[in-house]
Design an enzyme around this catalytic site. Structure first.
Site, short mmCIF file in Angstrom:
data_model
loop_
_atom_site.label_atom_id
_atom_site.label_comp_id
_atom_site.label_asym_id
_atom_site.label_seq_id
_atom_site.Cartn_x
_atom_site.Cartn_y
_atom_site.Cartn_z
N LYS A 140 -9.17 2.03 0.89
CA LYS A 140 -8.61 3.02 1.82
C LYS A 140 -7.61 3.95 1.13
O LYS A 140 -7.54 5.13 1.45
CB LYS A 140 -7.96 2.34 3.01
CG LYS A 140 -6.63 1.66 2.73
CD LYS A 140 -5.98 1.20 4.02
CE LYS A 140 -4.67 0.48 3.73
NZ LYS A 140 -3.67 1.33 3.09
N THR A 141 -6.83 3.41 0.17
CA THR A 141 -5.86 4.27 -0.52
C THR A 141 -6.56 5.35 -1.31
O THR A 141 -6.16 6.53 -1.29
CB THR A 141 -4.98 3.42 -1.46
OG1 THR A 141 -4.30 2.43 -0.70
CG2 THR A 141 -3.97 4.29 -2.19
N ASP A 176 -1.03 6.40 7.04
CA ASP A 176 -1.55 5.18 6.42
C ASP A 176 -1.00 3.96 7.15
O ASP A 176 0.06 4.02 7.78
CB ASP A 176 -1.13 5.16 4.94
CG ASP A 176 -1.86 4.08 4.14
OD1 ASP A 176 -2.88 3.56 4.63
OD2 ASP A 176 -1.39 3.76 3.03
N GLU A 177 -1.70 2.84 7.05
CA GLU A 177 -1.27 1.56 7.66
C GLU A 177 -0.91 1.76 9.13
O GLU A 177 0.10 1.26 9.63
CB GLU A 177 -0.06 0.98 6.90
CG GLU A 177 -0.30 0.72 5.43
CD GLU A 177 -1.20 -0.49 5.17
OE1 GLU A 177 -1.68 -1.10 6.14
OE2 GLU A 177 -1.42 -0.81 4.00
N GLN A 218 -5.67 -6.58 10.39
CA GLN A 218 -4.54 -6.93 9.54
C GLN A 218 -3.21 -6.54 10.19
O GLN A 218 -2.20 -6.36 9.50
CB GLN A 218 -4.67 -6.26 8.17
CG GLN A 218 -5.88 -6.71 7.38
CD GLN A 218 -5.89 -6.17 5.97
OE1 GLN A 218 -5.08 -6.54 5.12
NE2 GLN A 218 -6.84 -5.29 5.70
N ARG A 246 -7.19 -12.12 0.61
CA ARG A 246 -6.40 -11.89 -0.61
C ARG A 246 -7.14 -12.42 -1.84
O ARG A 246 -6.79 -12.09 -2.97
CB ARG A 246 -5.05 -12.61 -0.54
CG ARG A 246 -4.08 -12.22 0.58
CD ARG A 246 -3.88 -10.74 0.71
NE ARG A 246 -4.81 -10.19 1.69
CZ ARG A 246 -5.15 -8.91 1.76
NH1 ARG A 246 -4.65 -8.05 0.90
NH2 ARG A 246 -5.99 -8.48 2.68
#
Length: 687
Positions: free
Chosen positions: A48-49, A239-240, A270, A625
């Site tokens: 996504k970044t 973002d986020e 998340q 993770r």
């Protein structure tokens, strides 16, 4: 006579973005999307970044002025890194992009317009300590008698005020939600808040929350100022987004009202920070606020093996309120199935993790590529001791090491006095905890105790208490009563009962009044009491705790927060972390410990609406993770504070996943051949 003139956009120099080579089909669809609002549901490990970075670059290449782009991130560092990468992709002055956190952008705007809200030029931003001191001054100004009844400390009040602000919750309701034990004091808490708000205005100061509150006020109360920024920000990217709170969501909607060119990126699976005010509703309700929104999904995962993703996908499917997603792996299988390890108890769980870590190191996996995750900090208690015994270096990312936390050191100070009545530091710590015994009085008491033949006998006598200032009398009586009970024959060599007594005779109230996370700290202490059950004396228990500070491989030094137990090269440490702290990170190997019902999900979380779904998202974050190997461990039995054995079930999040997706590892303990010369219990520990 008037004329309308349209300023032409900067002419593109031609496409310089290698979209075909650098992005997958899902990412290209986001980067090349047309105008209008857009919700990007970005699964874990889906890039996504990178996608957000290329989207900014694409907008600039298409002729959008960098100065008309607002990029909201959750750290200023993330914004700087994104814009650095944008600068490598396009020939433009990317420093003109408005990039940063909500608070940094709010500060930038308020620096220009705060006077319209009644502030003077050059207002001060109160940091956490400054804000706490000002709240303490307001408590004094309100003439609240904090001695007759335990009143919440400034740190706790700030937590309540902040939660109410960021969630748009009435303060009275926030008290009930966050600290129900203080409901009888609600009127006094509201009075302190009013004084605090007035004092900040008088002192020309804002705290961090005010940067958002006053930014929203500008947009609502000053339409002429709102129009400036609604026109300026032609493109807004967030973002986020799943971690924004209600206040932040409202600010973004107000800014986007003119152009409605808004792209929000996040993963509802998340969203794990509701306890600090984050609202998954901003994301789940996006389509209601923007019916014309385009929905894009990033589901191609570059991080984990297919086997790990199958477990993660199966788990998160059980949540009802979500955007359905199915992560698809880019990587192939490496012939390792996620392992499910039932351990007999927490000690065997710790022994397995430590033993397997040593094997992984021997197999060529650096310790820095290994992480142990857990729901709560106290779950790592036995593991920290086991790693220390085996000389395995570790870095605690979930705060200071378990035994170095302030509440652990507070309570064990009482026990240290019983073993060594001449322990000056323990006395000073305990005296400081007694109500209305200040530093000067504590020093005078210690001077008497230091020369006494029997310090504990002197404490129990009336002589010392009679010499103290009148104001300290009540606190001194409480301390004497507690020490008398701790030294009673039935409690003298029972460290578990001693810890419980300290909690019951005032320390639990002290936590509630002084710490915003009091419940978690009390849980730590009850876990410590459970651990203490295995010791037959207080001295043996304290000696074991000292192990973690004394067994070092570097020169002795002072104990500091975020310290590391050294047992190898400085850069060779495994990571111990809560799942919350691990969000956004990844490792080749992940151990998830304490995956039992009551631990994950945490029992207290199930008392809250939507609590189970948030806990399942936490489990999902832990799973995703891991890149190569995933080990899920849980203890099958636990000893409670009554020395009774309690059977534990595996986490409901584990049993929801088809058992065929796991490989079950049944643990057996090797019997060492101690009678043979040269044979060690663990051959890997031989130099």
């Amino acid at each position: 006579m008037t004329r309308r003139y349209v300023i032409k956009a900067e002419t593109s120099r031609g496409s310089t973005l290698a979209l075909q080579e650098e992005l997958n089909e899902e990412q290209r669809a986001v980067v090349m999307a047309g105008g209008g609002p857009m919700l990007v549901i970005a699964g874990a490990g889906s890039g996504k970044t990178r996608t957000l970075t290329w989207r900014v670059a694409r907008l600039i290449e298409a002729g959008i002025s960098p100065a008309r782009i607002l990029l909201m991130t959750f750290t200023n560092r993330a914004a700087r890194e994104m814009l650095r990468r944008v600068g490598e992709l396009v020939r433009a002055d990317v420093q003109r992009v408005w990039g940063g956190t909500f608070h940094s952008i709010g500060n930038r705007i308020l620096r220009r317009h705060a006077e319209s809200l009644g502030y003077g030029g050059g207002f001060t931003i109160l940091d956490t300590e400054d804000a706490r001191d000002m709240v303490e001054a307001c408590i004094d100004e309100a003439a609240i008698d904090t001695r007759s009844r335990r009143f919440p400390k400034s740190e706790v009040l700030r937590d309540i005020f902040s939660y109410a602000t960021n969630t748009d919750t009435p303060l009275e309701e926030a008290v009930l939600l966050k600290h129900p034990q203080f409901e009888p004091l609600t009127a006094q808490i509201v009075r302190v808040d009013r004084l605090y708000q007035a004092r900040k205005q008088e002192r020309n100061a804002m705290d961090y929350d005010d940067l958002l509150v006053n930014w929203k006020r500008l947009l609502l109360e000053k339409p002429e100022i709102a129009a400036i920024y609604q026109e300026r920000f032609q493109q807004i990217l967030v973002d986020e987004y799943q971690d924004t709170n209600r206040l932040q969501g409202e600010i973004i909607d107000l800014l986007a009202a003119r152009h409605r060119q808004l792209m929000v990126v996040g993963d509802d699976a998340q969203s794990i920070f509701a306890w600090r005010g984050a609202s998954c509703e901003n994301m789940l309700e996006f389509e209601k606020r923007y019916p014309e929104a385009r929905i894009c999904r990033l589901e191609t995962n570059y991080r984990s093996t297919p086997e790990i993703l199958m477990v993660a996908n199966a788990s998160i499917m059980c949540n009802r309120r979500q955007f359905p997603k199915n992560l698809q792996p880019v990587r192939g299988s490496i012939d390792f199935v996620p392992a499910l390890i039932p351990a007999q108890d927490v000690d065997q769980q710790a022994a397995f993790v430590a033993s397997r870590i040593l094997e992984l190191r021997d197999e060529g996996i650096p310790l820095g590529e290994i992480a142990v995750l857990y729901r709560a900090h106290f779950h790592s208690l036995e593991l920290q001791l086991e790693l220390t015994r085996r000389g395995i270096p570790y870095d605690v990312r979930s705060g200071v090491r378990f035994f170095e936390q302030v509440h652990i050191k507070d309570v064990t100070a009482y026990l240290r006095l019983l073993v060594n009545p001449r322990d000056e530091m323990a006395w000073r710590r305990v005296l400081r905890l007694a109500p209305r015994i200040g530093q000067v009085t504590a020093g005078r008491i210690w001077e008497r105790l230091a020369v006494a033949e029997s310090p504990l006998a002197l404490v129990r006598s009336d002589e010392l208490g009679a010499s103290l200032p009148r104001g300290a009398a009540a606190g001194w009586r409480e301390l004497v009563a507690l020490l008398t009970e701790l030294t009673a024959p039935e409690n003298l060599d029972a460290p578990a009962r001693q810890i419980e007594l300290v909690l019951a005779r005032g320390y639990s109230d002290y936590l509630a009044a002084g710490f915003e996370n009091a419940e978690a700290r009390e849980e730590d202490l009850r876990q410590l009491a459970g651990y203490a059950l295995r010791f037959d004396s207080t001295e043996a228990f304290l000696s074991e705790l000292a192990l973690i500070n004394t067994e070092r491989f570097s020169p002795p030094g002072g104990t500091v927060g975020e310290d590391v137990v050294m047992g190898g090269e400085e850069d060779e440490r495994i990571v111990l972390s809560t799942i919350h702290q691990a969000k956004g990170l990844e490792w080749r190997v992940v151990f998830l410990i304490g995956a039992a019902d009551g631990r994950l999900p945490a029992a207290r979380s199930l008392r809250e609406p939507e609590g189970e779904e948030e806990e399942r998202r936490l489990f999902y974050v832990a799973l995703t993770r891991a890149r190569d190997q995933l080990y899920i461990c849980y203890p099958m039995i636990e000893t409670d504070r009554m020395r009774q054995t309690v059977l534990q079930r595996p986490s409901r999040f584990v049993t929801e996943v088809p058992r065929s997706l796991f490989e079950i590892w049944n643990l057996e303990e090797e019997t060492p051949l101690l009678d043979e010369p040269g044979v060690s219990e663990d051959p890997r520990l031989i130099n």
